[in-house]
Design a protein around this motif. Sequence first.
Motif, PDB file in Angstrom:
ATOM      1  N   LEU A  84      24.441  48.895  32.193  1.00 13.26           N
ATOM      2  CA  LEU A  84      23.641  50.073  32.548  1.00 13.26           C
ATOM      3  C   LEU A  84      24.517  51.317  32.650  1.00 13.26           C
ATOM      4  O   LEU A  84      24.106  52.409  32.239  1.00 13.26           O
ATOM      5  CB  LEU A  84      22.876  49.817  33.844  1.00 13.26           C
ATOM      6  CG  LEU A  84      21.768  48.770  33.734  1.00 13.26           C
ATOM      7  CD1 LEU A  84      21.178  48.480  35.105  1.00 13.26           C
ATOM      8  CD2 LEU A  84      20.691  49.199  32.746  1.00 13.26           C
ATOM      9  N   TYR A  85      25.725  51.161  33.178  1.00 13.28           N
ATOM     10  CA  TYR A  85      26.671  52.283  33.237  1.00 13.28           C
ATOM     11  C   TYR A  85      27.020  52.757  31.819  1.00 13.28           C
ATOM     12  O   TYR A  85      27.025  53.955  31.539  1.00 13.28           O
ATOM     13  CB  TYR A  85      27.938  51.860  33.986  1.00 13.28           C
ATOM     14  CG  TYR A  85      29.051  52.861  33.891  1.00 13.28           C
ATOM     15  CD1 TYR A  85      29.032  54.039  34.641  1.00 13.28           C
ATOM     16  CD2 TYR A  85      30.131  52.649  33.038  1.00 13.28           C
ATOM     17  CE1 TYR A  85      30.045  54.973  34.538  1.00 13.28           C
ATOM     18  CE2 TYR A  85      31.153  53.572  32.936  1.00 13.28           C
ATOM     19  CZ  TYR A  85      31.107  54.732  33.681  1.00 13.28           C
ATOM     20  OH  TYR A  85      32.116  55.651  33.575  1.00 13.28           O
ATOM     21  N   SER A  87      25.199  52.351  29.167  1.00 12.95           N
ATOM     22  CA  SER A  87      23.987  52.993  28.637  1.00 12.95           C
ATOM     23  C   SER A  87      23.909  54.443  29.106  1.00 12.95           C
ATOM     24  O   SER A  87      23.612  55.347  28.317  1.00 12.95           O
ATOM     25  CB  SER A  87      22.736  52.248  29.103  1.00 12.95           C
ATOM     26  OG  SER A  87      22.709  50.961  28.594  1.00 12.95           O
ATOM     27  N   TYR A  88      24.163  54.658  30.387  1.00 18.46           N
ATOM     28  CA  TYR A  88      24.133  56.011  30.944  1.00 18.46           C
ATOM     29  C   TYR A  88      25.183  56.900  30.265  1.00 18.46           C
ATOM     30  O   TYR A  88      24.904  58.049  29.900  1.00 18.46           O
ATOM     31  CB  TYR A  88      24.361  55.969  32.456  1.00 18.46           C
ATOM     32  CG  TYR A  88      24.536  57.335  33.072  1.00 18.46           C
ATOM     33  CD1 TYR A  88      23.439  58.161  33.298  1.00 18.46           C
ATOM     34  CD2 TYR A  88      25.809  57.804  33.409  1.00 18.46           C
ATOM     35  CE1 TYR A  88      23.602  59.428  33.840  1.00 18.46           C
ATOM     36  CE2 TYR A  88      25.975  59.064  33.953  1.00 18.46           C
ATOM     37  CZ  TYR A  88      24.868  59.872  34.166  1.00 18.46           C
ATOM     38  OH  TYR A  88      25.046  61.119  34.697  1.00 18.46           O
ATOM     39  N   GLN A  89      26.396  56.362  30.099  1.00 19.62           N
ATOM     40  CA  GLN A  89      27.463  57.138  29.461  1.00 19.62           C
ATOM     41  C   GLN A  89      27.086  57.523  28.032  1.00 19.62           C
ATOM     42  O   GLN A  89      27.319  58.653  27.605  1.00 19.62           O
ATOM     43  CB  GLN A  89      28.778  56.341  29.464  1.00 19.62           C
ATOM     44  CG  GLN A  89      29.373  56.133  30.831  1.00 19.62           C
ATOM     45  CD  GLN A  89      29.785  57.438  31.476  1.00 19.62           C
ATOM     46  OE1 GLN A  89      30.382  58.298  30.845  1.00 19.62           O
ATOM     47  NE2 GLN A  89      29.448  57.597  32.747  1.00 19.62           N
ATOM     48  N   PHE A  91      24.002  57.741  26.830  1.00 19.30           N
ATOM     49  CA  PHE A  91      22.839  58.636  26.850  1.00 19.30           C
ATOM     50  C   PHE A  91      23.237  60.074  27.173  1.00 19.30           C
ATOM     51  O   PHE A  91      22.648  61.016  26.661  1.00 19.30           O
ATOM     52  CB  PHE A  91      21.797  58.124  27.849  1.00 19.30           C
ATOM     53  CG  PHE A  91      20.436  58.701  27.631  1.00 19.30           C
ATOM     54  CD1 PHE A  91      19.581  58.154  26.680  1.00 19.30           C
ATOM     55  CD2 PHE A  91      19.998  59.800  28.354  1.00 19.30           C
ATOM     56  CE1 PHE A  91      18.322  58.685  26.461  1.00 19.30           C
ATOM     57  CE2 PHE A  91      18.733  60.341  28.142  1.00 19.30           C
ATOM     58  CZ  PHE A  91      17.899  59.780  27.190  1.00 19.30           C
ATOM     59  N   THR A  92      24.234  60.254  28.029  1.00 18.07           N
ATOM     60  CA  THR A  92      24.626  61.602  28.454  1.00 18.07           C
ATOM     61  C   THR A  92      25.813  62.166  27.667  1.00 18.07           C
ATOM     62  O   THR A  92      26.241  63.288  27.935  1.00 18.07           O
ATOM     63  CB  THR A  92      24.971  61.617  29.957  1.00 18.07           C
ATOM     64  OG1 THR A  92      26.043  60.704  30.206  1.00 18.07           O
ATOM     65  CG2 THR A  92      23.757  61.236  30.796  1.00 18.07           C
ATOM     66  N   ASP A  93      26.341  61.417  26.699  1.00 20.17           N
ATOM     67  CA  ASP A  93      27.482  61.881  25.911  1.00 20.17           C
ATOM     68  C   ASP A  93      27.117  63.161  25.150  1.00 20.17           C
ATOM     69  O   ASP A  93      26.009  63.296  24.635  1.00 20.17           O
ATOM     70  CB  ASP A  93      27.913  60.794  24.927  1.00 20.17           C
ATOM     71  CG  ASP A  93      29.158  61.172  24.171  1.00 20.17           C
ATOM     72  OD1 ASP A  93      30.247  61.126  24.768  1.00 20.17           O
ATOM     73  OD2 ASP A  93      29.032  61.531  22.982  1.00 20.17           O
ATOM     74  N   ASN A 180      23.726  58.288  19.947  1.00 14.86           N
ATOM     75  CA  ASN A 180      24.129  57.771  21.257  1.00 14.86           C
ATOM     76  C   ASN A 180      22.925  57.461  22.135  1.00 14.86           C
ATOM     77  O   ASN A 180      22.889  56.429  22.814  1.00 14.86           O
ATOM     78  CB  ASN A 180      25.053  58.763  21.972  1.00 14.86           C
ATOM     79  CG  ASN A 180      26.435  58.800  21.372  1.00 14.86           C
ATOM     80  OD1 ASN A 180      26.816  57.924  20.608  1.00 14.86           O
ATOM     81  ND2 ASN A 180      27.185  59.824  21.700  1.00 14.86           N
ATOM     82  N   LYS A 181      21.939  58.339  22.150  1.00 18.62           N
ATOM     83  CA  LYS A 181      20.742  58.114  22.974  1.00 18.62           C
ATOM     84  C   LYS A 181      19.972  56.886  22.490  1.00 18.62           C
ATOM     85  O   LYS A 181      19.489  56.081  23.294  1.00 18.62           O
ATOM     86  CB  LYS A 181      19.855  59.362  22.984  1.00 18.62           C
ATOM     87  CG  LYS A 181      20.444  60.502  23.797  1.00 18.62           C
ATOM     88  CD  LYS A 181      19.514  61.684  23.848  1.00 18.62           C
ATOM     89  CE  LYS A 181      20.151  62.915  24.482  1.00 18.62           C
ATOM     90  NZ  LYS A 181      20.821  62.717  25.732  1.00 18.62           N
ATOM     91  N   ALA A 184      21.917  53.859  23.560  1.00 18.01           N
ATOM     92  CA  ALA A 184      21.797  53.696  25.016  1.00 18.01           C
ATOM     93  C   ALA A 184      20.490  53.015  25.381  1.00 18.01           C
ATOM     94  O   ALA A 184      20.446  52.139  26.255  1.00 18.01           O
ATOM     95  CB  ALA A 184      21.903  55.058  25.707  1.00 18.01           C
ATOM     96  N   ALA A 188      20.276  49.425  27.294  1.00 18.85           N
ATOM     97  CA  ALA A 188      19.508  49.263  28.535  1.00 18.85           C
ATOM     98  C   ALA A 188      18.391  48.243  28.337  1.00 18.85           C
ATOM     99  O   ALA A 188      18.113  47.433  29.231  1.00 18.85           O
ATOM    100  CB  ALA A 188      18.945  50.607  28.991  1.00 18.85           C
TER     101      ALA A 188
END
Length: 196
Positions: A84-85, A87-89, A91-93, A180-181, A184, A188
């Motif tokens: 999940l971390y 995935s977050y990284q 998604f926000t890249d 990336n999104k 992600a 997830a």
Amino acid sequence: MTLSLIASMSLFALAASLSPGPVNLLSLSSSARYGAKTGLIFVTGATLGFIVLFLLIGFGLHYVIVQLSWITQVLQWSGIAFLLYLSYQLFTDNGELHSEKYHKAPSFMTGAIMQWLNPKAWLASLSGIAAYIPNADATEVMIFACLYLPICWLSLGIWVWIGKILGQYFQSPAKMRLLNKTLAIFLAGSCVLILV
């Protein structure tokens, strides 16, 4: 082993292999500079180096778990938390690529050795095994490795193809952000399949 677990493992392997990282960017760079053949030689070395690392971690983790059976739940939830971390990284890249110049074409051995020095490869191996096969059963480790092998090679091969055919396409931060999104969301989603 259930079909949903196999599907989840495959999604994890795809997201982990296709997502940008040092080996992916070198695959793209080497094929853009030296051609697809050189890129594919490097990718083959990187894939086999990763699979050896994955198997050694999988079998080593198995022996730790035999001695400390309570650790399986901790490993599984830690693996899910890492996924999940990650995935977050992703998604926000911001999508910025910083490519480096290489003086000579990377070889098969460069690819194999690079995976052993690549934190992404270690984390992908540890978190994948801990999240999907927390008891580290030898048969399941082999099945996961057999799923990972073609997915990893083909994913890295996509980066070679992009480097050769569409070298400048992913230089756009907006397009890299979209990739990336998407990855992600897949990653997830694989966490949800673990819990089913």
